[in-house]
Enzyme design. Structure first.
Site, PDB file in Angstrom:
ATOM      1  N   HIS A  95       0.834  -1.192   0.000  1.00  0.00           N
ATOM      2  CA  HIS A  95       0.000   0.000   0.000  1.00  0.00           C
ATOM      3  C   HIS A  95       0.873   1.247   0.000  1.00  0.00           C
ATOM      4  CE1 HIS A  95      -3.507   2.513   0.537  1.00  0.00           C
ATOM      5  NE2 HIS A  95      -2.906   3.133   1.532  1.00  0.00           N
ATOM      6  N   SER A  96       0.538   2.202  -0.868  1.00  0.00           N
ATOM      7  CA  SER A  96       1.234   3.480  -0.968  1.00  0.00           C
ATOM      8  C   SER A  96       2.727   3.246  -1.244  1.00  0.00           C
ATOM      9  CB  SER A  96       0.996   4.294   0.313  1.00  0.00           C
ATOM     10  OG  SER A  96       1.281   5.656   0.113  1.00  0.00           O
ATOM     11  N   MET A  97       3.624   3.746  -0.416  1.00  0.00           N
ATOM     12  CA  MET A  97       5.040   3.472  -0.626  1.00  0.00           C
ATOM     13  C   MET A  97       5.294   1.977  -0.757  1.00  0.00           C
ATOM     14  SD  MET A  97       8.334   4.101   1.890  1.00  0.00           S
ATOM     15  CE  MET A  97       8.156   2.524   2.740  1.00  0.00           C
TER      16      MET A  97
END
Length: 256
Positions: A95-97
């Protein structure tokens, strides 16, 4: 079927060991996140799937270790830690980074002949879609404001100045890693990619999510959820069903 001889250590957390599971899911946290973010996923998916969560240095019980502010360097380290667990098919979720990191890990695994069952890229634009971002250079107050806007950090942490002082260095480090990451180019993945995106997420546009298709020669699709950047908090069951369905489908395909 017997379990792997690998042991969970500093980098890999295995909250609910599932030694009889035919596949493994490897989870990569967001900026400032930790392996425990995926504890509910591990609890829910075990024993059908053996869930591994990556713990980055510089947080929780690894707080005394040097943070790594490079996605490439993180990926190099994680791949070495994952090799003992690659005796079963791996599915990667970030998720995300964590999505950028999972992508780089997938590239490295495939270069070693290990093709994941799939890559789930959640809440992150495709590697080929660059944005100039400088949150990691902001002062502490601006960084905290950003965390509040994204709603990905425990409200108790945001309201506790002492805790904030402890976690901000790791959060800033992760933002630096995410914001300075540049896709170096290279081969496409051979594994399927699923992009998960919140319909109200200002961090990822429709075009940026769809561009993940450029990074695989295998099937690709986008799954949209109501909500902002941390849509998965409100849609955990649906996200896990998506992952479980993909893994089951891949297993059926492999048996043909």
């Amino acid at each position: 079927m017997t379990g792997s001889s690998a042991e969970a250590g500093a980098w890999i957390r295995r909250f609910h060991p599932a030694p009889e599971a035919p596949t493994r899911l490897v989870c990569f946290p967001h900026a400032g996140g930790s392996a425990t973010f995926y504890f509910p996923v591990s609890r829910a998916m075990s024993p059908g799937v053996d869930v591994l969560s990556v713990q980055y240095p510089g947080r929780q019980d690894r707080r005394g270790e040097r943070c790594i502010d490079s996605i490439g360097e993180l990926a190099d380290a994680v791949v070495e830690e994952l090799m003992p667990w690659a005796d079963r098919p791996l599915t990667l979720f970030g998720h995300s980074m964590g999505a950028s990191l999972a992508f780089e890990v997938a590239l490295r695994l495939e270069s070693r002949g290990i093709v994941p069952l799939g890559l789930f890229a959640s809440g992150r634009r495709a590697p080929s879609r660059f944005r100039e971002e400088t949150v990691h250079r902001a002062d502490d107050d601006m960084l905290i404001d950003e965390l509040r806007k994204l709603s990905g950090t425990d409200s108790q942490v945001l309201g506790d100045p002492e805790l904030l002082r402890m976690v901000l260095p790791a959060i800033r480090n992760d933002y630096r890693a995410a914001e300075t990451y540049r896709f170096p180019g290279g081969p496409r993945l051979a594994c399927p990619v699923v992009a998960l995106v919140g319909t109200g997420d200002a961090q990822v546009t429709e075009d940026e999510a769809a561009a993940w298709a450029e990074h695989t020669t295998a099937p690709f699709r986008v799954r949209r959820f109501d909500g902002g950047h941390f849509f998965l908090n409100a849609h955990a069951d649906e996200v896990m069903a998506e992952i479980s369905g993909h893994i089951a489908g891949a297993a059926v395909a492999d048996s043909r």
